[in-house]
Write a protein that holds these residues in place. Structure first.
Motif, short mmCIF file in Angstrom:
data_model
loop_
_atom_site.label_atom_id
_atom_site.label_comp_id
_atom_site.label_asym_id
_atom_site.label_seq_id
_atom_site.Cartn_x
_atom_site.Cartn_y
_atom_site.Cartn_z
N GLU A 241 10.72 -5.26 -3.19
CA GLU A 241 9.74 -5.09 -2.53
C GLU A 241 9.22 -4.72 -1.43
N ASP A 242 10.31 -5.50 -0.32
CA ASP A 242 9.77 -5.71 0.91
C ASP A 242 10.56 -4.03 1.29
N ALA A 243 11.24 -3.24 1.02
CA ALA A 243 11.41 -2.38 1.24
C ALA A 243 10.69 -1.58 0.48
N LEU A 244 10.14 -1.33 -0.54
CA LEU A 244 9.39 -0.54 -1.16
C LEU A 244 7.93 -0.56 -0.28
N LEU A 276 11.59 4.20 -6.58
CA LEU A 276 11.34 4.45 -7.27
C LEU A 276 10.71 3.63 -8.82
N ASP A 277 12.18 4.18 -9.03
CA ASP A 277 12.27 2.96 -10.00
C ASP A 277 12.26 1.39 -9.79
N GLN A 278 12.25 0.63 -8.86
CA GLN A 278 12.12 -0.49 -8.76
C GLN A 278 10.81 -0.63 -8.82
N ALA A 279 9.83 0.83 -8.63
CA ALA A 279 8.17 0.52 -8.55
C ALA A 279 8.16 0.11 -9.42
N ARG A 280 8.90 1.16 -10.51
CA ARG A 280 8.42 0.78 -11.86
C ARG A 280 8.67 -0.41 -12.50
N GLN A 281 9.96 -0.69 -12.08
CA GLN A 281 10.56 -2.50 -12.65
C GLN A 281 9.19 -3.95 -12.33
N LEU A 282 8.62 -3.21 -10.75
CA LEU A 282 8.03 -4.61 -10.44
C LEU A 282 6.32 -4.48 -10.69
N TRP A 283 6.24 -3.27 -11.02
CA TRP A 283 4.70 -2.42 -11.79
C TRP A 283 4.95 -3.96 -13.70
N LYS A 284 5.93 -3.23 -14.06
CA LYS A 284 5.80 -3.70 -15.59
C LYS A 284 6.01 -5.86 -14.95
N GLU A 285 6.26 -5.93 -14.19
CA GLU A 285 6.40 -7.73 -14.36
C GLU A 285 5.30 -8.24 -13.77
N GLU A 289 -4.07 -9.74 -13.26
CA GLU A 289 -5.12 -10.60 -12.41
C GLU A 289 -4.47 -11.18 -11.27
N SER A 290 -3.85 -10.73 -11.32
CA SER A 290 -3.10 -11.41 -9.52
C SER A 290 -3.49 -10.23 -8.18
N MET A 291 -3.48 -10.55 -7.06
CA MET A 291 -3.83 -9.50 -5.66
C MET A 291 -2.60 -9.17 -6.05
N LYS A 292 -0.65 -10.08 -5.56
CA LYS A 292 -0.13 -8.93 -5.74
C LYS A 292 -0.28 -7.21 -6.79
N TYR A 293 -0.83 -7.41 -7.86
CA TYR A 293 -1.20 -6.34 -8.62
C TYR A 293 -1.56 -4.99 -8.08
N ASP A 294 -2.57 -5.52 -7.37
CA ASP A 294 -3.29 -4.75 -6.67
C ASP A 294 -2.50 -3.86 -5.35
N GLU A 295 -1.41 -5.59 -4.90
CA GLU A 295 -0.69 -4.86 -3.26
C GLU A 295 0.12 -3.19 -3.73
N LEU A 296 0.52 -3.87 -4.66
CA LEU A 296 2.11 -2.92 -5.67
C LEU A 296 0.35 -1.13 -6.00
N GLU A 336 5.12 9.90 -14.16
CA GLU A 336 4.51 10.20 -14.84
C GLU A 336 4.64 8.53 -14.89
N LEU A 337 4.76 7.48 -14.78
CA LEU A 337 4.02 5.96 -16.05
C LEU A 337 3.15 4.71 -13.99
N ILE A 338 4.16 5.60 -12.80
CA ILE A 338 3.52 5.04 -11.49
C ILE A 338 1.93 5.93 -11.70
N ILE A 339 1.94 7.34 -11.71
CA ILE A 339 1.03 7.82 -11.30
C ILE A 339 0.16 7.82 -12.46
N ASN A 340 -0.42 7.24 -13.99
CA ASN A 340 -1.27 6.89 -14.43
C ASN A 340 -1.98 5.32 -14.13
N THR A 341 -0.81 4.30 -13.89
CA THR A 341 -1.96 3.28 -13.07
C THR A 341 -3.10 3.77 -11.85
N LEU A 342 -2.90 4.14 -11.80
CA LEU A 342 -3.57 4.63 -10.68
C LEU A 342 -5.86 5.32 -11.44
N ASP A 343 -6.36 5.34 -10.43
CA ASP A 343 -7.30 5.41 -10.70
C ASP A 343 -7.65 7.12 -10.63
#
Length: 388
Positions: A241-244, A276-285, A289-296, A336-343
């Protein structure tokens, strides 16, 4: 006692003085390379400050000296790095951490052609793996801390190497990253400021670091390969996460990469694809409701805006594709998955950025985000109809 009010007061005082000294030192960095007298004055001031820190515990014997962790400082003013504290000696940093830091630094600095490179690289891997397999939390924390610092250091070196070797010219004939949502005036102003910054960096580094110009273009490619290796180790140690976060905020390097050599572009594409693959994994986890969700979510947005243009330009490589067909298809699904997480507004910005760079790069037809772009247009049309 260390936790007494007196100890706490001195700890706060030490932290305040150190922070003020760091802040006061930064303006000197700009001028020290131009005047040897300023270099001498800066070294004298730093030495006096370190002596003062070491003297304080002896002036107050009742104070436990352990909070006064010994400090050493980086004097690498040629690279424009600010003064930074590092644990020194038998204070707070364990010996295994200092050893791993030294080995990783050598791995990054020595050329691949050196016969000692593989020896030191193998030693670094063995230290990291042994710390990880031991299962001890302290050793795992050593891995995470040292690897994060090494990644940050290598990232700075890579950006400097790209600038030093002419990668800081402005890319012409390429659309601006803001898309249709940015007013033409601000878009033009951004181009002027960006061009001034690029040329300013180029002139400054040519004047202050002429002795570093002997580095070859391969060195930048080697640094990019080291970044990929480091982030793979960070992922194994649970700190990707830090590298990302750092990679997503490396916007200057991302812009420079658009005019870099094809081989270097390919190496940077591999780093981006892995993260980007790590971003997808972190998003799934992540917990919604957490603050980490908004940071990711913000990190994902920064990642796309920074590195999507390079993906559009540099996927083919010089002789073979940078990524395999299967990896390309997988990364398209990840995008596509990451873009779908955006508003909706953020999706518009990202997809507008993709469409412009995808269109202006005739040599590449990847990544193909046509389907998600069409879905966004349909959703936007539906939203408008509901308002009316």
């Amino acid at each position: 006692m260390e936790n007494s009010p007196t100890a706490m007061a001195f700890s706060v005082l030490k932290t305040l003085l150190t922070s003020l000294f760091f802040y006061a030192d930064k303006p000197l960095i700009v001028f020290v390379d131009k005047c040897k007298h300023l270099q001498f004055i800066r070294c004298f001031l730093v030495s006096a400050f370190l002596f003062f820190l070491r003297l304080l515990p002896s002036l107050f014997p009742s104070f436990n000296a352990s909070p006064f962790q010994s400090y050493k400082f980086c004097f690498n003013s040629k690279r424009g790095e600010a003064l930074c504290p590092v644990a020194d000696g038998g204070g707070g940093e364990p010996g295994i951490a200092r050893a791993l830091t030294q080995v990783l630094s050598i791995v990054t600095d020595i050329p691949v052609s050196s016969r000692k490179y593989e020896v030191v690289r193998s030693l670094a891997e063995r230290l990291i793996d042994d710390n990880l397999l031991d299962g001890n939390k302290a050793l795992q924390e050593v891995n995470r801390t040292v690897l994060a610092a090494a990644f940050c250091r290598t990232l700075k070196q890579l950006e400097s190497a790209v600038i030093d070797h002419g990668g800081s010219h402005v890319v012409t004939g390429t659309p601006d990253g803001g898309g249709s949502v940015i007013d033409d005036y601000y878009r033009g102003l951004r181009r002027v400021v960006r061009a001034a910054k690029f040329y300013g960096d180029l002139v400054r580094r040519r004047l202050s670091a002429r002795d570093e110009l002997s580095r070859s273009e391969v060195s930048a490619e080697k640094l990019a390969a080291e970044l990929l290796w480091l982030v793979q180790k960070m992922t194994a140690c649970g700190c990707s996460e830090d590298a990302l976060r750092r990679w997503s905020s490396a916007q200057h390097l991302a812009r420079l990469s658009l005019s870099a050599e094809p081989r270097l572009q390919g190496a940077l594409v591999k780093v981006s694809a892995f993260l980007l693959d790590q971003a997808r994994q972190l998003w799934k986890e992540a917990d919604e409701e957490s603050m980490k969700y908004d940071e990711l979510r913000q990190t994902n947005m920064n990642m796309l805006v920074s590195w999507l243009p390079l993906l559009c330009r540099a996927s083919n490589g010089t002789d073979t594709p940078v990524l395999s067909i299967n990896k390309r298809a997988e990364l398209e699904r990840t995008l596509e998955l990451i873009i779908n997480t955006l508003d909706e507004e953020e999706q518009e910005k990202v997809l507008s950025l993709w469409l412009q760079h995808f269109t202006y790069c005739p040599s590449s037809d990847w990544p193909n985000l046509h389907d998600i772009y069409t879905r966004w247009c349909t959703a936007s049309r539906t939203s408008l109809l509901l308002l009316n």
